[in-house]
Design a protein around this motif. Structure first.
Motif, PDB file in Angstrom:
ATOM      1  N   GLY A   1     -14.887 -29.035  59.367  1.00 55.10           N
ATOM      2  CA  GLY A   1     -13.568 -29.635  59.457  1.00 55.10           C
ATOM      3  C   GLY A   1     -13.628 -30.917  60.256  1.00 55.10           C
ATOM      4  O   GLY A   1     -14.516 -31.104  61.093  1.00 55.10           O
ATOM      5  N   LEU A   2     -12.693 -31.792  59.996  1.00 56.26           N
ATOM      6  CA  LEU A   2     -12.632 -33.085  60.670  1.00 56.26           C
ATOM      7  C   LEU A   2     -11.437 -33.111  61.603  1.00 56.26           C
ATOM      8  O   LEU A   2     -10.307 -32.814  61.193  1.00 56.26           O
ATOM      9  N   LEU A   3     -11.687 -33.477  62.854  1.00 60.18           N
ATOM     10  CA  LEU A   3     -10.626 -33.656  63.844  1.00 60.18           C
ATOM     11  C   LEU A   3     -10.450 -35.146  64.067  1.00 60.18           C
ATOM     12  O   LEU A   3     -11.329 -35.808  64.612  1.00 60.18           O
ATOM     13  N   GLY A   4      -9.329 -35.701  63.621  1.00 58.16           N
ATOM     14  CA  GLY A   4      -9.079 -37.125  63.776  1.00 58.16           C
ATOM     15  C   GLY A   4      -8.752 -37.780  62.448  1.00 58.16           C
ATOM     16  O   GLY A   4      -9.273 -37.371  61.392  1.00 58.16           O
ATOM     17  N   THR A   5      -7.886 -38.793  62.503  1.00 58.07           N
ATOM     18  CA  THR A   5      -7.440 -39.455  61.273  1.00 58.07           C
ATOM     19  C   THR A   5      -7.428 -40.979  61.396  1.00 58.07           C
ATOM     20  O   THR A   5      -6.894 -41.652  60.520  1.00 58.07           O
ATOM     21  N   GLY A   6      -8.007 -41.523  62.462  1.00 57.96           N
ATOM     22  CA  GLY A   6      -7.980 -42.960  62.703  1.00 57.96           C
ATOM     23  C   GLY A   6      -8.929 -43.729  61.806  1.00 57.96           C
ATOM     24  O   GLY A   6      -9.521 -43.177  60.862  1.00 57.96           O
ATOM     25  N   PRO A   7      -9.110 -45.030  62.093  1.00 54.74           N
ATOM     26  CA  PRO A   7      -9.956 -45.870  61.228  1.00 54.74           C
ATOM     27  C   PRO A   7     -11.375 -45.353  61.053  1.00 54.74           C
ATOM     28  O   PRO A   7     -11.917 -45.382  59.939  1.00 54.74           O
ATOM     29  N   TRP A   8     -12.002 -44.888  62.132  1.00 54.67           N
ATOM     30  CA  TRP A   8     -13.387 -44.405  62.039  1.00 54.67           C
ATOM     31  C   TRP A   8     -13.462 -43.148  61.181  1.00 54.67           C
ATOM     32  O   TRP A   8     -14.383 -42.987  60.383  1.00 54.67           O
ATOM     33  N   ALA A   9     -12.482 -42.273  61.325  1.00 56.87           N
ATOM     34  CA  ALA A   9     -12.439 -41.071  60.489  1.00 56.87           C
ATOM     35  C   ALA A   9     -12.269 -41.441  59.021  1.00 56.87           C
ATOM     36  O   ALA A   9     -12.905 -40.854  58.138  1.00 56.87           O
ATOM     37  N   GLN A  10     -11.418 -42.422  58.742  1.00 58.88           N
ATOM     38  CA  GLN A  10     -11.152 -42.832  57.369  1.00 58.88           C
ATOM     39  C   GLN A  10     -12.338 -43.579  56.756  1.00 58.88           C
ATOM     40  O   GLN A  10     -12.679 -43.368  55.582  1.00 58.88           O
ATOM     41  N   MET A  11     -12.967 -44.459  57.555  1.00 56.31           N
ATOM     42  CA  MET A  11     -14.026 -45.316  57.036  1.00 56.31           C
ATOM     43  C   MET A  11     -15.372 -44.609  56.931  1.00 56.31           C
ATOM     44  O   MET A  11     -16.182 -44.927  56.045  1.00 56.31           O
ATOM     45  N   VAL A  12     -15.644 -43.664  57.838  1.00 54.29           N
ATOM     46  CA  VAL A  12     -16.994 -43.099  57.953  1.00 54.29           C
ATOM     47  C   VAL A  12     -17.010 -41.573  57.795  1.00 54.29           C
ATOM     48  O   VAL A  12     -17.669 -41.041  56.896  1.00 54.29           O
ATOM     49  N   HIS A  13     -16.311 -40.879  58.675  1.00 51.35           N
ATOM     50  CA  HIS A  13     -16.431 -39.422  58.705  1.00 51.35           C
ATOM     51  C   HIS A  13     -16.034 -38.765  57.385  1.00 51.35           C
ATOM     52  O   HIS A  13     -16.804 -37.991  56.809  1.00 51.35           O
ATOM     53  N   ALA A  14     -14.822 -39.047  56.934  1.00 46.33           N
ATOM     54  CA  ALA A  14     -14.322 -38.366  55.740  1.00 46.33           C
ATOM     55  C   ALA A  14     -15.166 -38.683  54.496  1.00 46.33           C
ATOM     56  O   ALA A  14     -15.545 -37.758  53.753  1.00 46.33           O
ATOM     57  N   PRO A  15     -15.507 -39.953  54.218  1.00 49.09           N
ATOM     58  CA  PRO A  15     -16.351 -40.210  53.049  1.00 49.09           C
ATOM     59  C   PRO A  15     -17.720 -39.531  53.128  1.00 49.09           C
ATOM     60  O   PRO A  15     -18.227 -39.021  52.120  1.00 49.09           O
ATOM     61  N   ALA A  16     -18.319 -39.529  54.321  1.00 49.31           N
ATOM     62  CA  ALA A  16     -19.634 -38.900  54.462  1.00 49.31           C
ATOM     63  C   ALA A  16     -19.557 -37.393  54.271  1.00 49.31           C
ATOM     64  O   ALA A  16     -20.421 -36.791  53.628  1.00 49.31           O
ATOM     65  N   LEU A  17     -18.530 -36.768  54.833  1.00 52.82           N
ATOM     66  CA  LEU A  17     -18.399 -35.313  54.714  1.00 52.82           C
ATOM     67  C   LEU A  17     -18.079 -34.895  53.290  1.00 52.82           C
ATOM     68  O   LEU A  17     -18.622 -33.901  52.787  1.00 52.82           O
ATOM     69  N   SER A  18     -17.196 -35.622  52.623  1.00 50.49           N
ATOM     70  CA  SER A  18     -16.821 -35.241  51.265  1.00 50.49           C
ATOM     71  C   SER A  18     -17.958 -35.489  50.277  1.00 50.49           C
ATOM     72  O   SER A  18     -18.031 -34.836  49.234  1.00 50.49           O
ATOM     73  N   GLY A  19     -18.855 -36.409  50.598  1.00 47.17           N
ATOM     74  CA  GLY A  19     -19.953 -36.715  49.692  1.00 47.17           C
ATOM     75  C   GLY A  19     -21.258 -36.028  50.022  1.00 47.17           C
ATOM     76  O   GLY A  19     -22.259 -36.238  49.332  1.00 47.17           O
ATOM     77  N   HIS A  20     -21.294 -35.212  51.058  1.00 49.76           N
ATOM     78  CA  HIS A  20     -22.540 -34.579  51.491  1.00 49.76           C
ATOM     79  C   HIS A  20     -22.832 -33.330  50.661  1.00 49.76           C
ATOM     80  O   HIS A  20     -21.961 -32.477  50.467  1.00 49.76           O
TER      81      HIS A  20
ATOM     82  N   ASP B   1     -19.263 -28.201  52.895  1.00 47.80           N
ATOM     83  CA  ASP B   1     -17.970 -27.988  52.256  1.00 47.80           C
ATOM     84  C   ASP B   1     -16.938 -28.594  53.207  1.00 47.80           C
ATOM     85  O   ASP B   1     -16.683 -28.048  54.281  1.00 47.80           O
ATOM     86  N   PHE B   2     -16.399 -29.747  52.832  1.00 45.99           N
ATOM     87  CA  PHE B   2     -15.404 -30.434  53.657  1.00 45.99           C
ATOM     88  C   PHE B   2     -14.108 -29.642  53.556  1.00 45.99           C
ATOM     89  O   PHE B   2     -13.345 -29.783  52.608  1.00 45.99           O
ATOM     90  N   ALA B   3     -13.873 -28.800  54.561  1.00 44.24           N
ATOM     91  CA  ALA B   3     -12.806 -27.801  54.465  1.00 44.24           C
ATOM     92  C   ALA B   3     -11.424 -28.359  54.753  1.00 44.24           C
ATOM     93  O   ALA B   3     -10.431 -27.915  54.166  1.00 44.24           O
ATOM     94  N   GLY B   4     -11.314 -29.292  55.704  1.00 44.83           N
ATOM     95  CA  GLY B   4      -9.983 -29.766  56.028  1.00 44.83           C
ATOM     96  C   GLY B   4      -9.952 -30.750  57.168  1.00 44.83           C
ATOM     97  O   GLY B   4     -10.965 -31.023  57.813  1.00 44.83           O
ATOM     98  N   VAL B   5      -8.743 -31.260  57.420  1.00 51.60           N
ATOM     99  CA  VAL B   5      -8.509 -32.293  58.422  1.00 51.60           C
ATOM    100  C   VAL B   5      -7.371 -31.862  59.336  1.00 51.60           C
ATOM    101  O   VAL B   5      -6.333 -31.368  58.870  1.00 51.60           O
ATOM    102  N   TRP B   6      -7.570 -32.060  60.620  1.00 50.10           N
ATOM    103  CA  TRP B   6      -6.486 -31.943  61.598  1.00 50.10           C
ATOM    104  C   TRP B   6      -6.366 -33.269  62.324  1.00 50.10           C
ATOM    105  O   TRP B   6      -7.383 -33.907  62.636  1.00 50.10           O
ATOM    106  N   GLY B   7      -5.151 -33.684  62.604  1.00 52.91           N
ATOM    107  CA  GLY B   7      -4.936 -34.907  63.364  1.00 52.91           C
ATOM    108  C   GLY B   7      -3.713 -34.790  64.238  1.00 52.91           C
ATOM    109  O   GLY B   7      -2.855 -33.914  64.039  1.00 52.91           O
ATOM    110  N   ARG B   8      -3.640 -35.692  65.199  1.00 49.80           N
ATOM    111  CA  ARG B   8      -2.467 -35.698  66.080  1.00 49.80           C
ATOM    112  C   ARG B   8      -1.234 -36.207  65.354  1.00 49.80           C
ATOM    113  O   ARG B   8      -0.109 -35.996  65.816  1.00 49.80           O
TER     114      ARG B   8
END
Length: 295
Positions: free
Chosen positions: A4-23, A27-34
């Motif tokens: 799971g991904l904690l965070g929704t800012g620019p770094w999460a959008q630009m790097v974390h989420a694309p890398a996790l969904s494409g790995h 299994d990119f299960a979900g996102v939590w953010g403030r």
């Protein structure tokens, strides 16, 4: 590995989420953010769930990747480790030594794997260079310049409150230290620190191997002057950190590989939470000298 991904800012959008969904092995299960709306938008973009309760996300995953300010990351990392979840963390590990120590201790006590994403350590060419230089023990001195234009150029991180507060020392200082420490050895003493223009700082380090190093760090450099350089000098001459051919998404994917390997094999990664804590301790020592100099 369900992650799971904690965070929704620019770094999460630009790097974390694309890398996790494409790995291929996650299994990119979900996102939590403030910000609930931002978490929902990012989750929809990558075909996973949005969580409005962080404990619900922790209950559904094996590991978490964190893209949050350091003081927020530290609290949630402790929470995740105590829930038995492996940790893929960002730099700096924490905003204070006490917070960093809490993360490292929680990971150790829970026996979960941890990896801190120092980008350069997971890019192929720089990582190979670091390994090669670390095999030598005759380095005399080193010079690291990590100059960003976050506050002087068109950066998506310009509005980051924690970067405004902590400055270049805490934002790009970890990158410089992540290169120097494995090559020159641990820091025996921060011998000097001084302010430069804007948020620029200059730091002098004494390493256990006998070499000294200087760091020039900035987020307020002129855009045309931005860039990173690490130069080593010793008996064999001069060696310079090569530029990376890979982007941050590829490097983050390699950090995911490292977390999976550490979780399966039980062998700590060199960039684990303990290493992140040591970087935090050095940054805090430099910050104390800067505060004294300013006062």
């Amino acid at each position: 590995m369900r992650i799971g991904l904690l965070g929704t800012g620019p770094w999460a959008q630009m790097v974390h989420a694309p890398a996790l969904s494409g790995h291929a092995e996650t299994d990119f299960a979900g996102v939590w953010g403030r910000r609930t709306a931002a978490a929902k938008e990012l989750a929809e973009r990558h075909g996973c769930l949005a969580y409005d309760d962080v404990d619900a996300l922790l209950a559904d995953v094996d590991a978490v990747a964190v893209a949050l300010p350091p003081h927020v990351q530290a609290d949630l990392a402790v929470r995740a480790a105590r829930a038995g979840r492996h940790l893929l963390l960002d730099k700096p590990l924490a905003a204070t030594v006490a917070e960093g120590r809490a993360v490292a201790e929680a990971a150790r006590e829970a026996q979960v794997a941890s990896v801190v994403f120092f980008t350069t350590r997971f890019q192929r060419e720089p990582a190979a260079w670091i390994t090669e230089q670390a095999d030598r023990d005759d380095w005399f001195t080193a010079r690291a310049q990590w100059l960003g234009a976050v506050f002087t150029g068109d950066s998506p991180f310009a509005a980051s409150p924690w970067r405004r507060e902590k400055g270049a020392l805490w934002d790009v200082g970890p990158h410089a230290l992540s290169v120097l420490l494995p090559v020159l050895g641990d820091v025996r003493r921060v011998t000097a620190a001084a302010h430069g223009p804007g948020d620029t700082v200059h730091v002098v380090l004494d390493h256990v191997g006998g070499a000294s190093s200087t760091l020039t760090l900035s987020l307020t450099a002129p855009p045309a002057a931005a860039g990173a350089t690490v130069e080593l000098r010793g008996e064999a001459g001069v060696s310079v950190l090569p530029e990376a051919a890979e982007d941050a998404v590829t490097a983050f994917g390699r950090a995911v590989d490292a977390l999976i390997s550490a979780a399966r094999g039980g062998r700590p990664h060199p960039c684990d939470a303990g290493f992140g804590l040591r970087v935090t301790e050095i940054l805090a020592a430099a910050e104390a000298l800067l505060t004294r100099e300013a006062g």
